[in-house]
Design a protein around this motif. Structure first.
Motif, PDB file in Angstrom:
ATOM      1  N   SER A 195      11.824   6.182  -4.913  1.00 14.45           N
ATOM      2  CA  SER A 195      12.420   4.859  -4.721  1.00 14.45           C
ATOM      3  C   SER A 195      11.514   3.771  -5.300  1.00 14.45           C
ATOM      4  O   SER A 195      11.967   2.686  -5.648  1.00 14.45           O
ATOM      5  N   THR A 196      10.220   4.072  -5.435  1.00 12.89           N
ATOM      6  CA  THR A 196       9.278   3.087  -5.969  1.00 12.89           C
ATOM      7  C   THR A 196       9.379   2.923  -7.484  1.00 12.89           C
ATOM      8  O   THR A 196       8.899   1.935  -8.028  1.00 12.89           O
ATOM      9  N   ASN A 197       9.970   3.910  -8.185  1.00 11.70           N
ATOM     10  CA  ASN A 197      10.047   3.791  -9.649  1.00 11.70           C
ATOM     11  C   ASN A 197      11.465   3.879 -10.215  1.00 11.70           C
ATOM     12  O   ASN A 197      11.667   3.706 -11.411  1.00 11.70           O
TER      13      ASN A 197
ATOM     14  N   GLU B 153      13.817   7.766   2.383  1.00 12.01           N
ATOM     15  CA  GLU B 153      13.612   7.757   0.927  1.00 12.01           C
ATOM     16  C   GLU B 153      14.951   7.834   0.192  1.00 12.01           C
ATOM     17  O   GLU B 153      15.168   7.144  -0.806  1.00 12.01           O
TER      18      GLU B 153
ATOM     19  N   LYS C 198      17.986   1.018  -4.226  1.00  9.02           N
ATOM     20  CA  LYS C 198      17.331   0.482  -5.433  1.00  9.02           C
ATOM     21  C   LYS C 198      18.200   0.729  -6.678  1.00  9.02           C
ATOM     22  O   LYS C 198      18.265  -0.099  -7.573  1.00  9.02           O
TER      23      LYS C 198
END
Length: 226
Positions: free
Chosen positions: A185-187, A216, A223
């Motif tokens: 989820s961060t990228n 997640e 996102k």
């Protein structure tokens, strides 16, 4: 545009498959043996997953860890597994066979794609081992696969993002390029902005276990769709 963006979660057990569905995943790729990158799950697990899932269920067909070159005996076993699993109400298959020189084994893959019909097939990350990407992409399309799961030949999707972008361009809607390998989820937002494809693949495992994280998965979807 956004409504086409979807998430497939690689699940190594029934618990993760149920978490994936409940957290909003669009599809489950069911495998066993995370330590070797996934193998064919047992018939029992596939049956249980099918009974409990309403979302699409793709099953990995891979006899063992190691390389993606198979003996004739192994190839016959792969055919037999596809024939058996076809009857369990799955929605698709995930596999990939290479030759010794790391080119796509067109003959064997074509036979398996044909055997799997009417179910679609994803060519898995064996694709990341190929020597000539452009030719390999055309070969996989020729074999009749509907999707390629790839990190862009790098250890993870962020390192491979330039390659992924090129693959999507070359594929030109003839086949789905599904980035997977270190996708989080961060990228995912940054990757999607660059690669702009429809399907993304993650195990959504964040704690070193073999169980997907519901938070997640929710974040991956959020996102991707924001």
């Amino acid at each position: 545009m956004f409504q086409n963006k979807k998430i497939e979660i690689a699940c190594f057990n029934l618990e993760s498959a149920l978490i994936a569905q409940n957290a909003g995943a669009d599809r489950v790729e069911l495998c066993a043996d995370m330590s070797v990158g996934g193998t064919t799950p047992s018939i029992e697990i596939i049956q249980q997953a099918r009974e409990n899932l309403n979302i699409d269920l793709y099953v990995m067909i891979r006899l063992r860890g190691g390389n993606f070159v198979y003996s004739e005996a192994e190839f016959e076993q792969i055919k037999s597994e596809i024939e058996t699993i076809k009857k369990l109400g799955v929605n698709g298959f995930v596999f990939g066979i290479l030759k010794d020189d790391n080119t796509i084994n067109i003959e064997q893959n074509k036979v398996l794609v044909e055997l799997a019909k009417p179910f679609p097939c994803t060519f898995h990350r064996a694709f990341d081992e190929v020597s000539d990407l452009k030719k390999a992409l055309e070969d996989v399309i020729f074999c009749g696969f509907s999707t390629i799961l790839t990190s862009g030949t790098f250890p993870n999707v962020m390192e491979g993002k330039e390659v992924l972008k090129q693959l999507v361009k070359q594929a030109n809607n003839r086949i789905e390029i599904m980035p997977g390998g270190g996708l989080r989820s961060t990228n995912i937002s940054e990757l999607d902005e660059m690669v702009n494809t429809n399907w993304y693949h993650s195990s959504a495992i964040t704690d070193g276990s073999e169980i997907a994280s519901p938070e997640e998965i929710v974040q991956l979807k959020k996102k991707l769709l924001s």
